[in-house]
Design a protein around this motif. Structure first.
Motif, PDB file in Angstrom:
ATOM      1  N   GLN A 175     -24.168 -24.851 -26.893  1.00 20.72           N
ATOM      2  CA  GLN A 175     -22.928 -24.501 -27.599  1.00 20.72           C
ATOM      3  C   GLN A 175     -22.351 -25.713 -28.305  1.00 20.72           C
ATOM      4  O   GLN A 175     -21.851 -25.609 -29.424  1.00 20.72           O
ATOM      5  CB  GLN A 175     -21.909 -23.934 -26.603  1.00 20.72           C
ATOM      6  N   ILE A 176     -22.430 -26.875 -27.637  1.00 24.33           N
ATOM      7  CA  ILE A 176     -21.911 -28.092 -28.278  1.00 24.33           C
ATOM      8  C   ILE A 176     -22.734 -28.413 -29.522  1.00 24.33           C
ATOM      9  O   ILE A 176     -22.188 -28.795 -30.559  1.00 24.33           O
ATOM     10  CB  ILE A 176     -21.931 -29.280 -27.294  1.00 24.33           C
ATOM     11  N   ARG A 177     -24.055 -28.219 -29.418  1.00 21.27           N
ATOM     12  CA  ARG A 177     -24.906 -28.446 -30.590  1.00 21.27           C
ATOM     13  C   ARG A 177     -24.444 -27.561 -31.744  1.00 21.27           C
ATOM     14  O   ARG A 177     -24.378 -27.997 -32.892  1.00 21.27           O
ATOM     15  CB  ARG A 177     -26.366 -28.128 -30.262  1.00 21.27           C
ATOM     16  N   THR A 178     -24.136 -26.313 -31.418  1.00 19.92           N
ATOM     17  CA  THR A 178     -23.705 -25.382 -32.465  1.00 19.92           C
ATOM     18  C   THR A 178     -22.345 -25.778 -33.022  1.00 19.92           C
ATOM     19  O   THR A 178     -22.163 -25.890 -34.230  1.00 19.92           O
ATOM     20  CB  THR A 178     -23.641 -23.950 -31.901  1.00 19.92           C
ATOM     21  N   VAL A 179     -21.414 -25.991 -32.118  1.00 19.71           N
ATOM     22  CA  VAL A 179     -20.041 -26.296 -32.544  1.00 19.71           C
ATOM     23  C   VAL A 179     -19.972 -27.617 -33.306  1.00 19.71           C
ATOM     24  O   VAL A 179     -19.268 -27.739 -34.306  1.00 19.71           O
ATOM     25  CB  VAL A 179     -19.104 -26.340 -31.314  1.00 19.71           C
ATOM     26  N   LEU A 180     -20.737 -28.602 -32.837  1.00 21.32           N
ATOM     27  CA  LEU A 180     -20.689 -29.919 -33.473  1.00 21.32           C
ATOM     28  C   LEU A 180     -21.749 -30.076 -34.565  1.00 21.32           C
ATOM     29  O   LEU A 180     -21.843 -31.124 -35.181  1.00 21.32           O
ATOM     30  CB  LEU A 180     -20.865 -31.026 -32.434  1.00 21.32           C
ATOM     31  N   ASN A 181     -22.569 -29.026 -34.714  1.00 19.28           N
ATOM     32  CA  ASN A 181     -23.581 -29.040 -35.769  1.00 19.28           C
ATOM     33  C   ASN A 181     -24.502 -30.258 -35.673  1.00 19.28           C
ATOM     34  O   ASN A 181     -24.717 -30.984 -36.632  1.00 19.28           O
ATOM     35  CB  ASN A 181     -22.906 -29.005 -37.150  1.00 19.28           C
ATOM     36  N   ILE A 182     -25.008 -30.481 -34.469  1.00 17.67           N
ATOM     37  CA  ILE A 182     -25.913 -31.614 -34.261  1.00 17.67           C
ATOM     38  C   ILE A 182     -27.294 -31.230 -34.764  1.00 17.67           C
ATOM     39  O   ILE A 182     -27.892 -30.266 -34.298  1.00 17.67           O
ATOM     40  CB  ILE A 182     -25.974 -32.013 -32.779  1.00 17.67           C
ATOM     41  N   GLN A 215     -11.914 -42.940 -25.517  1.00 17.80           N
ATOM     42  CA  GLN A 215     -10.728 -42.136 -25.194  1.00 17.80           C
ATOM     43  C   GLN A 215     -11.070 -40.641 -25.219  1.00 17.80           C
ATOM     44  O   GLN A 215     -10.634 -39.891 -24.356  1.00 17.80           O
ATOM     45  CB  GLN A 215      -9.621 -42.449 -26.213  1.00 17.80           C
ATOM     46  N   VAL A 216     -11.858 -40.233 -26.209  1.00 18.67           N
ATOM     47  CA  VAL A 216     -12.260 -38.822 -26.273  1.00 18.67           C
ATOM     48  C   VAL A 216     -13.111 -38.477 -25.053  1.00 18.67           C
ATOM     49  O   VAL A 216     -12.884 -37.470 -24.374  1.00 18.67           O
ATOM     50  CB  VAL A 216     -13.053 -38.525 -27.564  1.00 18.67           C
ATOM     51  N   LEU A 217     -14.057 -39.336 -24.737  1.00 14.93           N
ATOM     52  CA  LEU A 217     -14.936 -39.074 -23.590  1.00 14.93           C
ATOM     53  C   LEU A 217     -14.153 -39.069 -22.287  1.00 14.93           C
ATOM     54  O   LEU A 217     -14.485 -38.349 -21.340  1.00 14.93           O
ATOM     55  CB  LEU A 217     -16.048 -40.125 -23.521  1.00 14.93           C
ATOM     56  N   GLY A 218     -13.090 -39.870 -22.252  1.00 15.29           N
ATOM     57  CA  GLY A 218     -12.264 -39.925 -21.052  1.00 15.29           C
ATOM     58  C   GLY A 218     -11.574 -38.612 -20.763  1.00 15.29           C
ATOM     59  O   GLY A 218     -11.168 -38.344 -19.630  1.00 15.29           O
ATOM     60  N   GLY A 219     -11.425 -37.777 -21.780  1.00 15.86           N
ATOM     61  CA  GLY A 219     -10.801 -36.476 -21.592  1.00 15.86           C
ATOM     62  C   GLY A 219     -11.787 -35.410 -21.160  1.00 15.86           C
ATOM     63  O   GLY A 219     -11.404 -34.245 -21.004  1.00 15.86           O
ATOM     64  N   LEU A 220     -13.038 -35.793 -20.989  1.00 12.50           N
ATOM     65  CA  LEU A 220     -14.066 -34.823 -20.574  1.00 12.50           C
ATOM     66  C   LEU A 220     -14.363 -34.985 -19.094  1.00 12.50           C
ATOM     67  O   LEU A 220     -14.352 -36.090 -18.565  1.00 12.50           O
ATOM     68  CB  LEU A 220     -15.354 -35.048 -21.378  1.00 12.50           C
ATOM     69  N   CYS A 221     -14.635 -33.855 -18.432  1.00  7.76           N
ATOM     70  CA  CYS A 221     -15.015 -33.927 -17.029  1.00  7.76           C
ATOM     71  C   CYS A 221     -16.521 -34.203 -16.964  1.00  7.76           C
ATOM     72  O   CYS A 221     -17.221 -34.105 -17.981  1.00  7.76           O
ATOM     73  CB  CYS A 221     -14.639 -32.645 -16.294  1.00  7.76           C
ATOM     74  N   PRO A 222     -17.056 -34.555 -15.796  1.00 12.89           N
ATOM     75  CA  PRO A 222     -18.483 -34.917 -15.711  1.00 12.89           C
ATOM     76  C   PRO A 222     -19.430 -33.853 -16.265  1.00 12.89           C
ATOM     77  O   PRO A 222     -20.424 -34.186 -16.894  1.00 12.89           O
ATOM     78  CB  PRO A 222     -18.692 -35.120 -14.206  1.00 12.89           C
ATOM     79  N   ILE A 223     -19.106 -32.584 -16.044  1.00 15.92           N
ATOM     80  CA  ILE A 223     -20.034 -31.556 -16.524  1.00 15.92           C
ATOM     81  C   ILE A 223     -20.032 -31.492 -18.052  1.00 15.92           C
ATOM     82  O   ILE A 223     -21.061 -31.209 -18.677  1.00 15.92           O
ATOM     83  CB  ILE A 223     -19.722 -30.177 -15.903  1.00 15.92           C
ATOM     84  N   ASP A 224     -18.880 -31.775 -18.690  1.00 10.94           N
ATOM     85  CA  ASP A 224     -18.839 -31.826 -20.155  1.00 10.94           C
ATOM     86  C   ASP A 224     -19.691 -32.989 -20.671  1.00 10.94           C
ATOM     87  O   ASP A 224     -20.445 -32.849 -21.633  1.00 10.94           O
ATOM     88  CB  ASP A 224     -17.402 -31.980 -20.649  1.00 10.94           C
ATOM     89  N   LEU A 225     -19.540 -34.136 -20.014  1.00  9.74           N
ATOM     90  CA  LEU A 225     -20.337 -35.302 -20.409  1.00  9.74           C
ATOM     91  C   LEU A 225     -21.823 -35.036 -20.201  1.00  9.74           C
ATOM     92  O   LEU A 225     -22.658 -35.408 -21.021  1.00  9.74           O
ATOM     93  CB  LEU A 225     -19.931 -36.517 -19.571  1.00  9.74           C
ATOM     94  N   PHE A 226     -22.120 -34.372 -19.093  1.00 10.05           N
ATOM     95  CA  PHE A 226     -23.509 -34.026 -18.774  1.00 10.05           C
ATOM     96  C   PHE A 226     -24.110 -33.152 -19.868  1.00 10.05           C
ATOM     97  O   PHE A 226     -25.235 -33.377 -20.321  1.00 10.05           O
ATOM     98  CB  PHE A 226     -23.506 -33.305 -17.420  1.00 10.05           C
ATOM     99  N   GLU A 227     -23.332 -32.173 -20.341  1.00 13.62           N
ATOM    100  CA  GLU A 227     -23.833 -31.286 -21.401  1.00 13.62           C
ATOM    101  C   GLU A 227     -23.922 -32.034 -22.728  1.00 13.62           C
ATOM    102  O   GLU A 227     -24.892 -31.893 -23.462  1.00 13.62           O
ATOM    103  CB  GLU A 227     -22.918 -30.060 -21.543  1.00 13.62           C
ATOM    104  N   LEU A 228     -22.902 -32.824 -23.023  1.00 10.20           N
ATOM    105  CA  LEU A 228     -22.891 -33.565 -24.292  1.00 10.20           C
ATOM    106  C   LEU A 228     -24.070 -34.545 -24.349  1.00 10.20           C
ATOM    107  O   LEU A 228     -24.715 -34.708 -25.389  1.00 10.20           O
ATOM    108  CB  LEU A 228     -21.559 -34.323 -24.430  1.00 10.20           C
ATOM    109  N   LEU A 229     -24.349 -35.155 -23.227  1.00 11.59           N
ATOM    110  CA  LEU A 229     -25.431 -36.135 -23.167  1.00 11.59           C
ATOM    111  C   LEU A 229     -26.774 -35.518 -23.545  1.00 11.59           C
ATOM    112  O   LEU A 229     -27.640 -36.167 -24.113  1.00 11.59           O
ATOM    113  CB  LEU A 229     -25.518 -36.700 -21.743  1.00 11.59           C
ATOM    114  N   GLN A 230     -26.931 -34.239 -23.217  1.00 15.55           N
ATOM    115  CA  GLN A 230     -28.213 -33.578 -23.453  1.00 15.55           C
ATOM    116  C   GLN A 230     -28.360 -33.004 -24.857  1.00 15.55           C
ATOM    117  O   GLN A 230     -29.387 -32.406 -25.177  1.00 15.55           O
ATOM    118  CB  GLN A 230     -28.386 -32.436 -22.454  1.00 15.55           C
TER     119      GLN A 230
END
Lengths: 190, 327
Positions: free
Chosen positions: A146-153, B16-31
């Motif tokens: 979903q992040i890929r979609t929303v952020l258009n990565i 600062q933006v990353l600081g507003g994310l919980c670990p699971i958000d960071l985990f998903e973003l990282l992937q």
């Protein structure tokens, strides 16, 4: 939060002139500049708060006139607010903002990005923190796909090191070598 | 679509933006991509948060403190829960569902739970870029050799290794793999084995010449374990069951400790096997002149080494259970 906003007119004694990157001059009340740690430090260092000191215009090479206009709007609205106290935002996933802030930041994503950079440059903690929280709220709760979609990565294909099977890898890069990521234009409910 | 090149932000606002994310958000973003992984890894929070554990016994992969991925077999009852969501683990796209906070079910064809666990585990080893698994647990029901082969392919080190057992017919081959200098060097914290090799089995690649550096080693069947291998243990805690160690093996270890070796040592427990029996006097002879005390059928004595560390050694249960611990 409600704040009384008495009108004041800048006078030569209580203002400075800042110049945006496109050459436009803005007369700033010294009271407003207190919200910007960058400007406040500059004013203190050059003693521009004294009436007997000649005040040269301050060039702000990283800020356009449109951004400066937007920032002045923010500074004027928060003129009589108490000094910003940074809270620990870690692990906070829900944020609320007053209606004025929601309307103020209901702007295109590219303007939001520029405004965040300007707030960072001028070191305006309340504006900086508010935008960062909004950006975080657009990521939180979403899966990687979903992040890929929303952020258009954007991605390209590369072989998996273990299996040799093609996997998705990010290949997008802008001129500065960083990923170009787009957020959906409409912000989520806050 | 308006662009917001979030990863192009300067370090301070990005943090600062990353600081507003919980670990699971960071985990998903990282992937999301190799680029997000590369950039986010430079932030301490992302580096510290993610530890991966793989449990082959219960078929789940845990991202410590973030979420857990259960590997289940597809059945008719799960269709309602799947919400038509899918997720790719390495090369396999499978249905998933979320049935509680921080837990995701992944559904694999019947008979592919092991492959599913391997795929999910390898996926996170790769996407999170971890060089070390927090934990791996292999049960007697799992084909342990396949699990160890998978582990080798992942090319990761281990903090905690737990082998609950193995098919008796495979035990010796498996023992040769895990009781080797190479494998033992991969484990840094806890090594626990309930594996029971055959009576005559002896390790081929565990010479005892290389020090074994980990926090705790716990062997439930250690009849093959020699005094030379005990001397290689640079561990805080050593627990041996069904041991064939002799008085002189333990004495030699304690002599080395007394002369300043094994700075991390805290605890040694040796349960000897049926054919074996330890003698208290033979062990302590020359280590201390203090008179031992006897209480509850346990003989004990305490002595110090030059740096002031004090050790208490006890022998009880009719010479069957020896302990030494640092006070």
């Amino acid at each position: 939060m409600s704040c009384e906003e008495p009108t004041t007119s800048p006078t030569p004694e209580n203002n400075i002139t800042v110049v945006s990157s496109d050459g436009k001059e803005f007369l700033l009340d010294l009271k407003l500049t207190e919200q910007s740690e960058t400007l406040a430090r500059l004013i203190s260092n050059f003693e521009y708060d004294r009436t007997d000191v000649k005040k040269d215009p301050v060039p702000l090479g990283n800020i356009t006139s449109a951004q400066m206009q937007k920032i002045i709007e923010w500074l004027q609205h928060h003129r009589y607010y108490p000094k910003w106290e940074q809270n620990d935002i870690h692990y906070s996933t829900s944020f609320t903002f007053e209606t004025w802030v929601e309307e103020y930041l209901n702007i295109p994503n590219n303007e939001m990005f520029e405004l965040l950079n300007a707030a960072n440059y001028l070191n305006i903690p309340r504006l900086f923190s508010t935008i960062c929280r909004i950006m975080a709220s657009r990521i939180t709760g979403k899966s990687a796909e979903q992040i890929r979609t929303v952020l258009n990565i954007k991605t390209d294909v590369k072989n998996d090191v273990y299996t040799g099977i093609p996997i998705q890898e990010d290949s997008s890069s802008s001129e500065d070598g960083m990923s170009e990521i787009s957020l959906s234009p409409s912000p989520p409910p806050i | 679509m308006d662009k917001f090149p979030i990863l192009s932000l300067p370090a301070v606002p990005l943090r600062q933006v990353l600081g507003g994310l919980c670990p699971i958000d960071l985990f998903e973003l990282l992937q999301c991509s190799s680029r997000t992984k590369e950039i986010l890894k430079s932030f301490e929070k992302a580096n510290k948060t993610f530890k991966v554990g793989v449990d082959f016994q219960r078929n789940w992969v845990e991202i410590k403190g973030v979420c857990k991925f259960y590997v289940k077999e597809e059945d008719n009852n799960m269709n309602k829960d799947k919400e038509n969501k899918k997720r790719t683990f390495c090369d396999r796209e499978v249905p998933i569902s979320t049935d509680e906070a921080k837990a995701t079910n992944t559904y694999w064809p019947a008979g592919e739970k092991l492959e599913g666990t391997m795929n999910v585990g390898q996926n996170f080893v790769k996407t999170l870029g971890v060089g070390q698994l927090d934990q791996i647990l292999i049960s007697a029901e799992n084909p342990a050799a396949e699990c160890l082969s998978w582990l080798e392919n992942c090319n990761v080190r281990l903090e905690n290794f737990n082998l609950v057992g193995a098919e008796p017919s495979h035990a010796d081959k498996l023992a040769t793999t895990i009781f080797s200098d190479d494998f033992l060097s991969k484990v840094s914290v806890n090594f626990t084995s309930l594996l029971e090799p055959s009576e005559g089995w002896r390790p081929i690649n565990f010479s005892g010449d290389m020090p074994v550096n980990m926090f705790k080693i716990h062997l439930h069947h250690s009849q093959w374990f020699t005094g030379k291998q005990l001397m290689a243990m640079n561990c805080s805690s050593i627990i041996l069951h069904h041991s064939a160690l002799k008085n002189e093996d333990i004495k030699k270890y304690l002599e080395a400790w007394k002369s300043g070796a094994y700075p991390k040592f805290m605890y040694l427990s040796v349960h000897v096997n049926e054919a074996n029996k330890l003698n208290f006097d033979s062990i302590v002879n020359g280590l201390t002149d203090d008179k031992p005390t006897v209480a509850d059928n346990t003989t004990s004595v305490e002595f110090k080494r030059e740096d002031g560390d004090s050790i208490e050694i006890c022998l009880g249960n009719g010479g069957k259970h020896f302990t030494a611990f640092i006070n």
